[in-house]
Write an enzyme that holds these catalytic residues in place. Structure first.
Site, mmCIF file in Angstrom:
data_model
loop_
_atom_site.group_PDB
_atom_site.id
_atom_site.type_symbol
_atom_site.label_atom_id
_atom_site.label_comp_id
_atom_site.label_asym_id
_atom_site.label_seq_id
_atom_site.Cartn_x
_atom_site.Cartn_y
_atom_site.Cartn_z
ATOM 1 N N HIS A 133 0.881 -1.174 0.000
ATOM 2 C CA HIS A 133 0.000 0.000 0.000
ATOM 3 C C HIS A 133 0.918 1.224 0.000
ATOM 4 C CE1 HIS A 133 -2.840 2.938 1.750
ATOM 5 N NE2 HIS A 133 -3.812 2.120 1.409
ATOM 6 N N ASP A 210 3.088 -4.303 7.887
ATOM 7 C CA ASP A 210 1.875 -3.512 7.743
ATOM 8 C C ASP A 210 0.707 -4.473 7.955
ATOM 9 O OD1 ASP A 210 -0.377 -2.216 6.883
ATOM 10 O OD2 ASP A 210 0.439 -1.588 4.941
ATOM 11 N N GLN A 213 -4.524 -4.903 6.909
ATOM 12 C CA GLN A 213 -5.496 -5.923 6.501
ATOM 13 C C GLN A 213 -5.313 -7.198 7.314
ATOM 14 O OE1 GLN A 213 -7.921 -5.272 4.324
ATOM 15 N NE2 GLN A 213 -7.121 -3.275 3.706
ATOM 16 N N LYS A 236 -10.329 -0.687 10.568
ATOM 17 C CA LYS A 236 -10.385 -1.862 9.690
ATOM 18 C C LYS A 236 -10.689 -3.135 10.482
ATOM 19 C CE LYS A 236 -7.304 -0.006 6.171
ATOM 20 N NZ LYS A 236 -8.134 0.404 5.035
ATOM 21 N N CYS A 374 -4.795 2.487 -3.681
ATOM 22 C CA CYS A 374 -3.549 3.005 -3.071
ATOM 23 C C CYS A 374 -2.411 2.008 -3.227
ATOM 24 C CB CYS A 374 -3.728 3.356 -1.593
ATOM 25 S SG CYS A 374 -4.856 4.695 -1.317
HETATM 26 N N1 PLP Z 1 -1.862 -0.692 4.492
HETATM 27 C C1 PLP Z 1 -2.806 -1.412 3.894
HETATM 28 C C2 PLP Z 1 -2.478 -2.784 3.385
HETATM 29 C C3 PLP Z 1 -4.094 -0.900 3.751
HETATM 30 O O1 PLP Z 1 -5.041 -1.613 3.152
HETATM 31 C C4 PLP Z 1 -4.355 0.406 4.229
HETATM 32 C C5 PLP Z 1 -5.681 1.024 4.026
HETATM 33 O O2 PLP Z 1 -6.391 0.687 3.107
HETATM 34 C C6 PLP Z 1 -3.328 1.105 4.879
HETATM 35 C C7 PLP Z 1 -2.098 0.527 4.986
HETATM 36 C C8 PLP Z 1 -3.545 2.462 5.437
HETATM 37 O O3 PLP Z 1 -4.470 2.437 6.484
HETATM 38 P P1 PLP Z 1 -4.998 3.798 7.133
HETATM 39 O O4 PLP Z 1 -5.489 4.625 5.988
HETATM 40 O O5 PLP Z 1 -6.085 3.353 8.055
HETATM 41 O O6 PLP Z 1 -3.857 4.423 7.840
#
Ligand code: PLP
Length: 416
Positions: A133, A210, A213, A236, A374
């Site tokens: 992401h 990260d 998910q 999430k 993203c």
């Molecule tokens: N990493 C992954 C794999 C994600 O799917 C997301 C959000 O869609 C993020 C990071 C970023 O999360 P946040 O926008 O809640 O900080």
């Protein structure tokens, strides 16, 4: 406080019963019952979470760690209880290894800045996977730019899988950190992070996972994974927005300088010089989102009562059914066919722009996400402008998969 969730230890996964805990799932869009399949972007909130937030505002609210008065003490207690709930949920060794942040993005930026400042120097290397992401890619690019370090990329194959054999070949004497997603939000791939961490550690490399998910894919045990850092967002995993967690091993956090300065993160301040507070407060400058933290704890309690393993098994059934059904529609191509996948199905329809499919689905009451999610490098890998992504939660049903499939069929007819 959580009056409903304890009823959910039944051996049968009673989706209809769970759905009643989520008021938003009862609503209609365009005169049809909502089919919410955008859980990868954010999940809906059950009553115990909503009630916790309301109760906090109505009965407790006061700033934490600051006041001598009763409400401030209660607020602080709730906040620290929330930290203990997170600690226990992810099985962190110490509660001070749990830092509250605004979300996964803030957690990763904290590490990129504080770990980066302490341990990354000119000529060093950071490894990222190709399926990250932007939140777990851009902060590392920025760090490399700042420090004159180099970013190396661990590429995935056309199934959407990372090959562990390649990882070792990317590691060298100057490698400082591997940044890797637990679960790809676009491909659904569940990465072999435990093995990746083992390989990284054999090379003396720290690992930032990260977990945005991954946190809702079964139970996460950071000690078992041996992750150095694990980041996730409350929203999430059925919790509120604006709250997230950075788990970090004490050995790293204690050596890292604070990232942001302000109230609460200090021990003593003079006009000349400041000494910093102990962990975890060193990394929690300013007024923390203490009500969000309580909401997140309520979400984790709720999800624990639902049963992370049972929830994941149900979601995997939805994934299998959706994959099978979508593949029966001529012109549909699934993007991301890893052997080990979570309940995310990305697809494209021949001759139809993903955005158009998304719009048509919306008019039929089916909420999905379209675009690059993203993860521009991930969709670039497939030479696509984007995908349509349906992402499931434990409150979704087989009947909702049927509604998705019917809507995709309709999109095909309408654009033929
Ligand atoms: N990493 C992954 C794999 C994600 O799917 C997301 C959000 O869609 C993020 C990071 C970023 O999360 P946040 O926008 O809640 O900080």
């Amino acid at each position: 406080m959580t009056t409903i969730s304890t009823a959910y230890s039944a051996s049968i996964f009673d989706v209809e019963r769970f759905r009643r805990d989520f008021p938003i799932l009862q609503r209609e869009v365009y005169g049809r019952p909502l089919v919410y399949l955008d859980n990868g972007a954010t999940t809906q909130k059950p009553l115990p979470v909503l009630q916790t937030i309301e109760r906090f505002h109505n009965q407790i609210n006061a700033n934490i760690h600051r006041g001598v008065h009763r409400l401030s003490a209660e607020s602080t207690e709730e906040y620290e209880r929330a930290r203990a709930t997170v600690q226990s949920y992810i099985n962190a060794k110490h509660s001070h290894e749990v830092i509250f942040t605004a979300g996964a993005t803030a957690s990763i930026n904290l590490v990129a800045n504080a770990f980066g400042d302490a341990f990354v120097h000119q000529g060093d290397e950071i490894i990222v996977s190709e399926m990250e992401h932007h939140s777990n890619l851009v902060p590392w690019q920025m760090l490399c730019q700042r420090k004159g370090a180099h970013l190396r990329v661990w590429r995935f194959n056309d199934q959407g899988e990372l090959n562990l054999d390649q990882l070792a070949t990317l590691m060298g004497k100057r490698t400082k950190l591997l940044a890797i997603t637990h679960v790809s939000n676009t491909l659904g791939t569940v990465n072999p992070i435990a093995k990746a961490i083992q390989i990284a550690h054999e090379h003396g490399v720290a690992v930032m996972v990260d977990g945005a998910q991954g946190i809702k894919h079964g139970k996460v045990d950071v000690q078992h994974l041996d992750a150095d850092f694990y980041a996730f967002s409350g929203h999430k995993i059925y919790g509120p927005t604006g709250i997230g967690v950075l788990y970090g091993k004490e050995q790293w956090l204690s050596q890292m300088p604070p990232w942001q300065g302000g109230g609460d993160m200090v021990a003593t301040v003079t006009l000349e010089r400041t000494t910093y507070n102990e962990l975890p407060f060193k990394f929690e400058a300013g007024t923390s989102n203490y009500i969000g933290a309580a909401g997140l704890a309520a979400a984790l309690d709720y999800y624990s009562a639902v049963g992370p393993d049972a929830a994941t098994a149900h979601e995997e059934q939805l994934l299998r059914y959706a994959t099978q059904q979508l593949q029966t529609i001529e012109g549909v191509r699934i993007i991301g066919n890893a052997e080990h996948k979570t309940a995310i199905v990305s697809f494209v329809q021949q001759g139809v722009h993903p955005y158009d499919t998304g719009m048509i689905l919306d008019k039929m009451g089916v909420a999905v996400r379209t675009g690059n999610h993203c993860t521009q490098p991930t969709v670039d890998h497939f030479g696509l402008p984007g995908t349509v992504r349906a992402s499931f939660a434990f409150y979704n049903t087989m009947a909702e998969v049927d509604r998705l499939v019917e809507a995709v069929q309709r999109a095909k007819q309408m654009t033929a």
